[in-house]
Design a protein around this motif. Structure first.
Motif, PDB file in Angstrom:
ATOM      1  N   MET A  46      57.688  96.989   5.090  1.00 49.64           N
ATOM      2  CA  MET A  46      58.309  98.249   6.039  1.00 49.64           C
ATOM      3  C   MET A  46      57.754  99.594   5.382  1.00 49.64           C
ATOM      4  O   MET A  46      57.514 100.664   6.135  1.00 49.64           O
ATOM      5  N   ALA A  47      57.656  99.534   3.981  1.00 50.21           N
ATOM      6  CA  ALA A  47      57.187 100.856   3.261  1.00 50.21           C
ATOM      7  C   ALA A  47      55.957 101.147   3.480  1.00 50.21           C
ATOM      8  O   ALA A  47      55.379 102.192   3.650  1.00 50.21           O
ATOM      9  N   TYR A  50      55.311 102.344   7.065  1.00 56.05           N
ATOM     10  CA  TYR A  50      56.113 103.173   7.546  1.00 56.05           C
ATOM     11  C   TYR A  50      55.420 104.402   8.387  1.00 56.05           C
ATOM     12  O   TYR A  50      56.081 104.579   9.681  1.00 56.05           O
ATOM     13  N   LYS A  51      54.317 104.811   7.918  1.00 56.61           N
ATOM     14  CA  LYS A  51      53.699 105.849   8.574  1.00 56.61           C
ATOM     15  C   LYS A  51      52.794 105.277   9.966  1.00 56.61           C
ATOM     16  O   LYS A  51      53.038 105.880  11.069  1.00 56.61           O
ATOM     17  N   ARG A  52      52.510 104.159   9.911  1.00 58.79           N
ATOM     18  CA  ARG A  52      52.099 103.527  11.379  1.00 58.79           C
ATOM     19  C   ARG A  52      53.200 103.535  12.202  1.00 58.79           C
ATOM     20  O   ARG A  52      52.921 103.625  13.513  1.00 58.79           O
ATOM     21  N   CYS A  53      54.342 102.989  12.154  1.00 65.24           N
ATOM     22  CA  CYS A  53      55.514 102.855  12.610  1.00 65.24           C
ATOM     23  C   CYS A  53      55.791 104.445  13.415  1.00 65.24           C
ATOM     24  O   CYS A  53      56.074 104.455  14.385  1.00 65.24           O
ATOM     25  N   GLN A  54      55.456 105.361  12.620  1.00 62.88           N
ATOM     26  CA  GLN A  54      55.821 106.949  12.900  1.00 62.88           C
ATOM     27  C   GLN A  54      54.987 107.289  14.015  1.00 62.88           C
ATOM     28  O   GLN A  54      55.412 107.951  14.911  1.00 62.88           O
ATOM     29  N   GLN A  55      53.770 106.963  13.771  1.00 69.88           N
ATOM     30  CA  GLN A  55      52.620 107.165  14.501  1.00 69.88           C
ATOM     31  C   GLN A  55      52.696 106.443  16.092  1.00 69.88           C
ATOM     32  O   GLN A  55      52.087 106.806  16.882  1.00 69.88           O
ATOM     33  N   HIS A  63      60.729  99.679  15.610  1.00 71.35           N
ATOM     34  CA  HIS A  63      59.318  99.449  14.953  1.00 71.35           C
ATOM     35  C   HIS A  63      59.632  98.788  13.473  1.00 71.35           C
ATOM     36  O   HIS A  63      58.963  97.832  13.110  1.00 71.35           O
ATOM     37  N   LEU A  64      60.553  99.552  12.721  1.00 70.86           N
ATOM     38  CA  LEU A  64      60.800  98.845  11.509  1.00 70.86           C
ATOM     39  C   LEU A  64      61.446  97.872  11.353  1.00 70.86           C
ATOM     40  O   LEU A  64      61.067  96.824  10.671  1.00 70.86           O
ATOM     41  N   PHE A  65      62.527  97.685  12.263  1.00 65.04           N
ATOM     42  CA  PHE A  65      62.967  96.209  12.533  1.00 65.04           C
ATOM     43  C   PHE A  65      62.266  95.022  12.894  1.00 65.04           C
ATOM     44  O   PHE A  65      62.107  94.010  12.123  1.00 65.04           O
ATOM     45  N   ASN A  66      61.141  95.475  13.756  1.00 59.99           N
ATOM     46  CA  ASN A  66      60.152  94.354  14.223  1.00 59.99           C
ATOM     47  C   ASN A  66      59.317  94.344  12.852  1.00 59.99           C
ATOM     48  O   ASN A  66      58.835  93.001  12.731  1.00 59.99           O
ATOM     49  N   VAL A  67      58.822  95.206  12.255  1.00 63.99           N
ATOM     50  CA  VAL A  67      58.090  94.807  11.031  1.00 63.99           C
ATOM     51  C   VAL A  67      58.900  93.961   9.857  1.00 63.99           C
ATOM     52  O   VAL A  67      58.369  93.156   9.220  1.00 63.99           O
ATOM     53  N   PHE A  68      60.197  94.332   9.714  1.00 59.77           N
ATOM     54  CA  PHE A  68      61.098  93.400   8.911  1.00 59.77           C
ATOM     55  C   PHE A  68      61.154  92.079   9.436  1.00 59.77           C
ATOM     56  O   PHE A  68      60.980  91.080   8.367  1.00 59.77           O
ATOM     57  N   LEU A  69      61.111  91.719  10.805  1.00 61.15           N
ATOM     58  CA  LEU A  69      61.095  90.403  11.030  1.00 61.15           C
ATOM     59  C   LEU A  69      59.596  89.819  11.162  1.00 61.15           C
ATOM     60  O   LEU A  69      59.459  88.636  10.734  1.00 61.15           O
ATOM     61  N   GLY A  71      56.472  91.120  10.339  1.00 59.70           N
ATOM     62  CA  GLY A  71      55.500  91.871   9.443  1.00 59.70           C
ATOM     63  C   GLY A  71      54.198  92.078  10.104  1.00 59.70           C
ATOM     64  O   GLY A  71      54.133  93.139  11.038  1.00 59.70           O
ATOM     65  N   VAL A  72      53.083  91.758   9.555  1.00 59.77           N
ATOM     66  CA  VAL A  72      51.770  92.183   9.905  1.00 59.77           C
ATOM     67  C   VAL A  72      51.652  91.933  11.597  1.00 59.77           C
ATOM     68  O   VAL A  72      50.780  92.445  12.198  1.00 59.77           O
ATOM     69  N   PHE A  73      52.207  90.827  11.887  1.00 56.59           N
ATOM     70  CA  PHE A  73      52.069  90.668  13.287  1.00 56.59           C
ATOM     71  C   PHE A  73      52.650  91.562  14.245  1.00 56.59           C
ATOM     72  O   PHE A  73      52.165  91.931  15.272  1.00 56.59           O
ATOM     73  N   HIS A  74      53.612  92.244  14.117  1.00 56.10           N
ATOM     74  CA  HIS A  74      53.932  93.732  14.920  1.00 56.10           C
ATOM     75  C   HIS A  74      52.859  94.763  14.604  1.00 56.10           C
ATOM     76  O   HIS A  74      52.491  95.343  15.641  1.00 56.10           O
ATOM     77  N   VAL A  75      52.634  94.811  13.415  1.00 58.58           N
ATOM     78  CA  VAL A  75      51.543  95.908  12.992  1.00 58.58           C
ATOM     79  C   VAL A  75      50.421  95.646  13.927  1.00 58.58           C
ATOM     80  O   VAL A  75      49.738  96.764  14.305  1.00 58.58           O
TER      81      VAL A  75
END
Length: 87
Positions: A46-47, A50-55, A63-69, A71-75
Motif C-alpha cells: 500500500m505504501a 500509494y502514488k499509483r492509486c492516487q493517479q 484502491h488502497l483496500f484492493n491493494v491490501f487484499l 497486492g500487485v494483482f490490483h496494481v
C-alpha cells in the motif's frame, strides 16, 4: 472480479478457517502466522503503490483496500488501459 482475485479471497478464507478450527495446534498457529505475514506485506505494498492509486482516479480508499487484499494483482489491473480509470 478476476478469477485470480477470487482465488486469493478463497485462500484467505481457508487460512482463517484453519486458524479458527485448529486453534492451539501447529496448523492453526501457522495459518494465522501466514495471514499476519500477508497483511504486513500488503501494508508495505500500500505504501509502495500509494502514488499509483492516487493517479488511477476513482476512490482512493477503495484502491488502497484492493491493494491490501490483492497486492500487485490490483496494481496490474490499474496499469491496463482503461480498466479501472474513473471508477
Amino acid at each position: 472480479m478476476s478469477a485470480t482475485k477470487m482465488a486469493i479471497l478463497v485462500g484467505y478464507v481457508v487460512l482463517g478457517a484453519m486458524g479458527v478450527i485448529y486453534a492451539g495446534s501447529a496448523v492453526g498457529d501457522w495459518s494465522l502466522r501466514i495471514l499476519l505475514l500477508l497483511a504486513v506485506a500488503h501494508v508495505v505494498e500500500m505504501a509502495v503503490f500509494y502514488k499509483r492509486c492516487q493517479q488511477a482516479g476513482g476512490s482512493m480508499a477503495l484502491h488502497l483496500f484492493n491493494v491490501f487484499l490483492f497486492g500487485v494483482f490490483h496494481v496490474r489491473e490499474l496499469e491496463q488501459p482503461g480498466s479501472m480509470q474513473g471508477q
